[in-house]
Design a protein around this motif. Sequence first.
Motif, PDB file in Angstrom:
ATOM      1  N   UNK A 254      16.773  34.528  34.870  1.00  0.00           N
ATOM      2  CA  UNK A 254      17.311  35.223  36.135  1.00  0.00           C
ATOM      3  C   UNK A 254      18.870  35.648  35.762  1.00  0.00           C
ATOM      4  N   UNK A 255      19.030  36.805  36.228  1.00  0.00           N
ATOM      5  CA  UNK A 255      20.244  37.940  36.057  1.00  0.00           C
ATOM      6  C   UNK A 255      21.194  37.377  36.942  1.00  0.00           C
ATOM      7  N   UNK A 256      22.625  37.318  36.211  1.00  0.00           N
ATOM      8  CA  UNK A 256      23.673  36.736  36.905  1.00  0.00           C
ATOM      9  C   UNK A 256      24.511  38.002  37.227  1.00  0.00           C
ATOM     10  N   UNK A 257      24.128  38.877  38.279  1.00  0.00           N
ATOM     11  CA  UNK A 257      25.097  39.769  38.579  1.00  0.00           C
ATOM     12  C   UNK A 257      25.472  39.757  40.199  1.00  0.00           C
ATOM     13  N   UNK A 258      26.540  39.821  40.361  1.00  0.00           N
ATOM     14  CA  UNK A 258      26.906  39.827  41.738  1.00  0.00           C
ATOM     15  C   UNK A 258      27.729  40.987  42.562  1.00  0.00           C
ATOM     16  N   UNK A 259      27.291  41.025  43.706  1.00  0.00           N
ATOM     17  CA  UNK A 259      28.142  42.269  44.504  1.00  0.00           C
ATOM     18  C   UNK A 259      28.566  41.750  45.680  1.00  0.00           C
ATOM     19  N   UNK A 260      29.883  41.934  46.141  1.00  0.00           N
ATOM     20  CA  UNK A 260      30.609  41.787  47.227  1.00  0.00           C
ATOM     21  C   UNK A 260      31.218  42.980  47.722  1.00  0.00           C
ATOM     22  N   UNK A 261      31.348  43.122  49.216  1.00  0.00           N
ATOM     23  CA  UNK A 261      30.703  42.374  50.015  1.00  0.00           C
ATOM     24  C   UNK A 261      28.932  42.874  50.106  1.00  0.00           C
ATOM     25  N   UNK A 262      28.354  41.827  50.726  1.00  0.00           N
ATOM     26  CA  UNK A 262      26.875  42.262  50.778  1.00  0.00           C
ATOM     27  C   UNK A 262      26.904  43.245  52.089  1.00  0.00           C
ATOM     28  N   UNK A 263      27.402  43.293  53.134  1.00  0.00           N
ATOM     29  CA  UNK A 263      27.597  43.911  54.239  1.00  0.00           C
ATOM     30  C   UNK A 263      28.785  44.577  54.404  1.00  0.00           C
ATOM     31  N   UNK A 264      28.862  45.741  55.028  1.00  0.00           N
ATOM     32  CA  UNK A 264      30.181  46.249  55.337  1.00  0.00           C
ATOM     33  C   UNK A 264      30.146  47.256  56.156  1.00  0.00           C
ATOM     34  N   UNK A 265      30.765  47.238  57.260  1.00  0.00           N
ATOM     35  CA  UNK A 265      30.981  48.151  58.422  1.00  0.00           C
ATOM     36  C   UNK A 265      32.281  48.545  58.468  1.00  0.00           C
ATOM     37  N   UNK A 266      32.736  49.904  58.581  1.00  0.00           N
ATOM     38  CA  UNK A 266      34.033  50.380  58.399  1.00  0.00           C
ATOM     39  C   UNK A 266      34.208  51.404  58.904  1.00  0.00           C
ATOM     40  N   UNK A 267      35.294  52.003  59.391  1.00  0.00           N
ATOM     41  CA  UNK A 267      35.656  53.098  60.085  1.00  0.00           C
ATOM     42  C   UNK A 267      36.100  54.325  59.165  1.00  0.00           C
ATOM     43  N   UNK A 268      35.837  55.292  59.697  1.00  0.00           N
ATOM     44  CA  UNK A 268      35.965  56.590  58.973  1.00  0.00           C
ATOM     45  C   UNK A 268      37.405  56.629  58.487  1.00  0.00           C
ATOM     46  N   UNK A 269      37.552  57.131  57.174  1.00  0.00           N
ATOM     47  CA  UNK A 269      38.949  57.370  56.685  1.00  0.00           C
ATOM     48  C   UNK A 269      39.589  56.038  55.883  1.00  0.00           C
ATOM     49  N   UNK A 270      38.820  54.961  56.089  1.00  0.00           N
ATOM     50  CA  UNK A 270      39.409  53.757  55.389  1.00  0.00           C
ATOM     51  C   UNK A 270      39.105  53.764  53.990  1.00  0.00           C
ATOM     52  N   UNK A 271      39.661  53.333  52.994  1.00  0.00           N
ATOM     53  CA  UNK A 271      39.584  53.071  51.578  1.00  0.00           C
ATOM     54  C   UNK A 271      38.806  51.796  51.331  1.00  0.00           C
ATOM     55  N   UNK A 272      37.750  52.152  50.632  1.00  0.00           N
ATOM     56  CA  UNK A 272      36.949  50.545  50.392  1.00  0.00           C
ATOM     57  C   UNK A 272      36.690  50.443  48.872  1.00  0.00           C
ATOM     58  N   UNK A 273      36.460  49.282  48.355  1.00  0.00           N
ATOM     59  CA  UNK A 273      36.285  48.844  47.049  1.00  0.00           C
ATOM     60  C   UNK A 273      34.927  48.013  47.190  1.00  0.00           C
ATOM     61  N   UNK A 274      33.815  48.355  46.457  1.00  0.00           N
ATOM     62  CA  UNK A 274      32.678  47.535  46.375  1.00  0.00           C
ATOM     63  C   UNK A 274      32.737  46.900  44.942  1.00  0.00           C
ATOM     64  N   UNK A 275      32.802  45.441  45.009  1.00  0.00           N
ATOM     65  CA  UNK A 275      32.816  44.850  43.756  1.00  0.00           C
ATOM     66  C   UNK A 275      31.264  44.506  43.078  1.00  0.00           C
ATOM     67  N   UNK A 276      31.350  44.547  41.627  1.00  0.00           N
ATOM     68  CA  UNK A 276      30.329  44.092  40.869  1.00  0.00           C
ATOM     69  C   UNK A 276      30.860  43.447  39.798  1.00  0.00           C
ATOM     70  N   UNK A 277      30.266  42.086  39.441  1.00  0.00           N
ATOM     71  CA  UNK A 277      30.541  41.536  38.355  1.00  0.00           C
ATOM     72  C   UNK A 277      29.183  41.021  37.793  1.00  0.00           C
ATOM     73  N   UNK A 278      29.226  40.772  36.360  1.00  0.00           N
ATOM     74  CA  UNK A 278      28.056  40.263  35.642  1.00  0.00           C
ATOM     75  C   UNK A 278      28.533  39.348  34.671  1.00  0.00           C
ATOM     76  N   UNK A 279      27.915  38.165  34.376  1.00  0.00           N
ATOM     77  CA  UNK A 279      28.632  37.075  33.571  1.00  0.00           C
ATOM     78  C   UNK A 279      27.768  37.020  32.397  1.00  0.00           C
ATOM     79  N   UNK A 280      26.787  37.995  31.997  1.00  0.00           N
ATOM     80  CA  UNK A 280      25.923  38.210  30.682  1.00  0.00           C
ATOM     81  C   UNK A 280      26.454  38.833  29.804  1.00  0.00           C
ATOM     82  N   UNK A 281      27.584  39.074  29.670  1.00  0.00           N
ATOM     83  CA  UNK A 281      28.209  39.810  28.577  1.00  0.00           C
ATOM     84  C   UNK A 281      27.631  41.361  28.267  1.00  0.00           C
TER      85      UNK A 281
END
Lengths: 117, 110
Positions: free
Chosen positions: A1-28
Amino acid sequence: EADIYQTPRYLVIGTGKKITLECSQTMGHDKMYWYQQDPGMELHLIHYSYGVNSTEKGDLSSESTVSRIRTEHFPLTLESARPSHTSQYLCASSERGRLAGGLGTQYFGPGTRLTVL
Amino acid sequence: QKEVEQDPGPLSVPEGAIVSLNCTYSNSAFQYFMWYRQYSRKGPELLMYTYSSGNKEDGRFTAQVDKSSKYISLFIRDSQPSDSATYLCAPLGQGGKLIFGQGTELSVKP
C-alpha cells in the motif's frame, strides 16, 4: 500500500485567498506529480518533479505553482484562489522503476477537493 | 482528438456478470498500459498493467492490449458489488507521464 498523504482533504475558501495544498510521501520516490480532476473528466497533469529542486509544468496550464525542497514533500500553491480553481487535486509519486526507461508505476494520494466561493 | 478515448458509461451490471471496459488510443509509441480503479472520493489505485500487445490475468481481472488496432480492454469476471468504482485506462507516455481516459463508472448490483 502506498504511503502518500494529502492535506487538507476538503477545503472551502473565498476568492482571493492564498492556499497551499500539501502532499507528502514516505517511500523515498524521486518523481512526484500533481493532477487536476473535474467530475466525469480525465485527470490532467499540471505539475511534476523528477527530484529535489526540479519542477516542470504539465500538459494542462495551471495558475498554481509548486516547489520541491525535500524529496518527500511537494506542495502546490495558489496565490489568489478563484472559482475557476474549484476542482479535485491529486498528488502522485513514482519510484525509479522497473518499467522500461526507468519509469515506475504511480501511486496516488486521496486527493484534496477544493471549492472556491 | 484526445489521445485516449474511453467508453463513458456509466455501466450497471448484476452481481456475477462479466464486465468489459474499453479504451482506444492514438499514439502508436505507447508501450505500457495501466488500469487504475478509483473509488468515490478516493485517489486512483493501480489495478494492473500490461506491456505491448497481449493478455495479462490477475485473479478475476484480465487486461488485453491490441496494438494493431490501438485498443485496450479490461475484463472483470464474476463481478462483485465491491468492484463498483470508476475504472481509468492510462497509457504511459514519454517521461513517465500517464495519459488518462475519462474513466468508466461501473456499478455492480447485488
